[in-house]
Design a protein around this motif. Sequence first.
Motif, short mmCIF file in Angstrom:
data_model
loop_
_atom_site.label_atom_id
_atom_site.label_comp_id
_atom_site.label_asym_id
_atom_site.label_seq_id
_atom_site.Cartn_x
_atom_site.Cartn_y
_atom_site.Cartn_z
N LYS A 23 0.86 -1.20 0.01
CA LYS A 23 -0.01 -0.14 0.09
C LYS A 23 0.90 1.26 0.11
O LYS A 23 2.06 1.19 0.17
CB LYS A 23 -0.87 -0.10 1.26
N ASN A 24 0.17 2.28 -0.27
CA ASN A 24 1.01 3.88 -0.16
C ASN A 24 0.99 4.00 1.18
O ASN A 24 -0.21 3.97 1.92
CB ASN A 24 0.17 4.82 -0.84
N LEU A 25 1.98 4.81 1.70
CA LEU A 25 2.03 5.63 2.69
C LEU A 25 2.37 7.22 2.69
O LEU A 25 3.22 7.39 2.19
CB LEU A 25 3.24 4.98 3.81
N THR A 26 1.59 7.96 3.36
CA THR A 26 1.76 9.28 3.34
C THR A 26 2.10 9.96 4.66
O THR A 26 1.12 9.55 5.56
CB THR A 26 0.48 10.08 2.47
N LEU A 27 3.05 10.59 4.87
CA LEU A 27 3.41 11.36 6.10
C LEU A 27 3.01 12.93 5.67
O LEU A 27 3.76 13.34 4.82
CB LEU A 27 4.59 11.16 6.49
N SER A 28 2.19 13.64 6.33
CA SER A 28 1.95 14.98 6.07
C SER A 28 1.94 15.67 7.35
O SER A 28 1.01 15.49 8.24
CB SER A 28 0.65 15.12 5.38
N SER A 29 2.88 16.70 7.42
CA SER A 29 2.84 17.61 8.84
C SER A 29 3.49 18.83 8.46
O SER A 29 4.27 18.90 7.62
CB SER A 29 3.35 16.88 9.96
N ARG A 30 3.57 19.75 9.68
CA ARG A 30 4.34 21.04 9.57
C ARG A 30 5.62 20.64 10.27
O ARG A 30 6.53 21.33 10.06
CB ARG A 30 3.70 22.18 10.63
#
Length: 168
Positions: A23-30
Motif C-alpha cells: 500500500k501507499n504511505l503518506t506522512l503529512s505535517s508541519r
Amino acid sequence: LNNTLRTSTGELQVNGVQNAGSKNLTLSSRNSTINADLIGSGNLTIQPGTNLSVGIAGEAGALQITTGELGHIVDGWNLITFGSSGNQPMQIGAYNGQESVRFISTTGLMDVIGTQTVTSGNMEFVSRNLNIGADLIGTRNLTIGPGTNIATGIAGAAGTLSIDNTEL
C-alpha cells in the motif's frame, strides 16, 4: 487501504516501524521526526503542511527531513515523493537512493544544493522555479518539468521554467 499519517499543527513522530506492505504511505505535517523504519513497496510521500518550506538532507526548511531520517526509508518503495503541489520552497541536500524519487514544489523555488544519486530508479523534479546547483546522477530516466501547461525554456530559450547551460 492506503495509509496517511497527518497532523495540521503538531509534530508527527514516527517512533515505531511502519510497514505499509504494498500500500501507499503518506506522512503529512508541519514538523516531523522519523525515528523508525518506513517499509513498503507502494508509494511513499512525505509532504509539508500548506505552503511550508521543505529542507532535505540538512538544508533549510520548516519541514526538515534529515539525513538520519532519510536512512529510515528502507529500499523497496515503488516511488518516493518529497513535497507537494503548492508554493513551498524546497532546498535539497545530497541524496542517495535506489528507488525512483520525485521532488515537487510547483510554484516555490526548488534549489538542488547537493548531488542527487539514484542507482536503479528514475529521478523527477516538478517545479516552475528550479535551480540545479549540483550533479544529478543516475542510470535511468531524469524528468524535469514545471507541471501542467507551463512553458519550459532550455539553454537560453524563453519559458516559465528556464534551465540554462550551466545547469545542463
